[in-house]
Design an enzyme around this catalytic site. Structure first.
Site, PDB file in Angstrom:
ATOM      1  N   CYS A 104      -2.027  56.880  84.166  1.00 22.97           N
ATOM      2  CA  CYS A 104      -3.029  55.832  83.999  1.00 22.97           C
ATOM      3  C   CYS A 104      -3.291  55.200  85.358  1.00 22.97           C
ATOM      4  CB  CYS A 104      -2.513  54.793  83.010  1.00 22.97           C
ATOM      5  SG  CYS A 104      -3.650  53.434  82.710  1.00 22.97           S
ATOM      6  N   HIS A 146      -6.842  57.905  74.973  1.00 21.70           N
ATOM      7  CA  HIS A 146      -6.293  57.002  75.996  1.00 21.70           C
ATOM      8  C   HIS A 146      -7.272  55.863  76.292  1.00 21.70           C
ATOM      9  CE1 HIS A 146      -3.945  56.370  79.857  1.00 21.70           C
ATOM     10  NE2 HIS A 146      -5.098  55.781  80.166  1.00 21.70           N
ATOM     11  N   GLU A 147      -8.543  56.199  76.510  1.00 20.36           N
ATOM     12  CA  GLU A 147      -9.538  55.176  76.855  1.00 20.36           C
ATOM     13  C   GLU A 147      -9.818  54.262  75.664  1.00 20.36           C
ATOM     14  OE1 GLU A 147     -10.009  54.715  79.911  1.00 20.36           O
ATOM     15  OE2 GLU A 147      -9.209  56.649  80.526  1.00 20.36           O
ATOM     16  N   HIS A 150      -7.131  51.674  75.520  1.00 17.66           N
ATOM     17  CA  HIS A 150      -7.322  50.587  76.487  1.00 17.66           C
ATOM     18  C   HIS A 150      -8.170  49.473  75.885  1.00 17.66           C
ATOM     19  CE1 HIS A 150      -5.381  51.510  80.236  1.00 17.66           C
ATOM     20  NE2 HIS A 150      -5.925  52.717  80.301  1.00 17.66           N
TER      21      HIS A 150
END
Length: 179
Positions: A104, A146-147, A150
């Site tokens: 990351c 993953h995004e 976030h």
């Protein structure tokens, strides 16, 4: 494509927010204004992602608590996927669960084996408000998950348990940026 603008070419590189910054650990707000400021943010996200040599970047990673991310990521067949999603919703995450290395930009130079599904579908909008659906497999599916994490206030470390989690948190505490 010769006349198309290169994403990020008109953006500015912004400082990255790092693990521990409160903006990374809170859900982001829906985008309601699809005007020029959103276009500027998308350009800045691309410029920042490329400068940091990443494959994806969420708005809260540059301190903006908005539901936007950009990506320039290959899948497992080395097909390039390039774009952005505003107000994304992860509508499918299924298939085989694979533990693979994940890093990351908000935890520079660290990575850990993280479990993710090998298929993901994200629905949202473009910066001009047009609906978009993005399908990902393999590494690109990992990027999409993953995004989206976030924007919900999670980082990949939140998926880790036991020694993997302890190791990454210990490494982060010792890193020059973690002090």
């Amino acid at each position: 494509m010769r006349n198309a603008s290169i994403p990020g070419a008109h953006g500015r590189v912004r400082p990255l927010t790092l693990l521990g910054d409160p903006v990374l650990h809170a859900p982001c707000e829906e985008v309601t204004d699809f005007g020029t400021e959103l276009g500027t943010l998308v350009e800045d996200l691309f410029a920042t992602m490329y400068a940091a040599q990443g494959v994806g970047l969420a708005a809260n990673q540059v301190g903006e608590s908005l539901r936007v991310f950009v990506y320039d990521c290959p899948d497992d067949e080395d097909v390039r996927h390039l774009g952005h999603v505003v107000n994304p919703r992860l509508v499918e995450a299924d298939g085989v669960v694979i533990r693979g290395p994940e890093g990351c930009l908000s935890l520079p130079r660290l990575e850990a084996g993280t479990e993710r599904y090998d298929h993901a579908v994200v629905e949202g909008f473009t910066m001009t408000g047009e609906p978009v659906t993005v399908h990902g497999t393999g590494f690109f599916a990992r990027c999409l998950q993953h995004e989206c994490d976030h924007l919900e206030g999670r980082v990949y470390v939140d998926h880790l348990t036991g020694w993997r989690r302890r190791r990454v948190l210990r490494q982060a505490a010792r890193a020059p940026w973690g002090r």
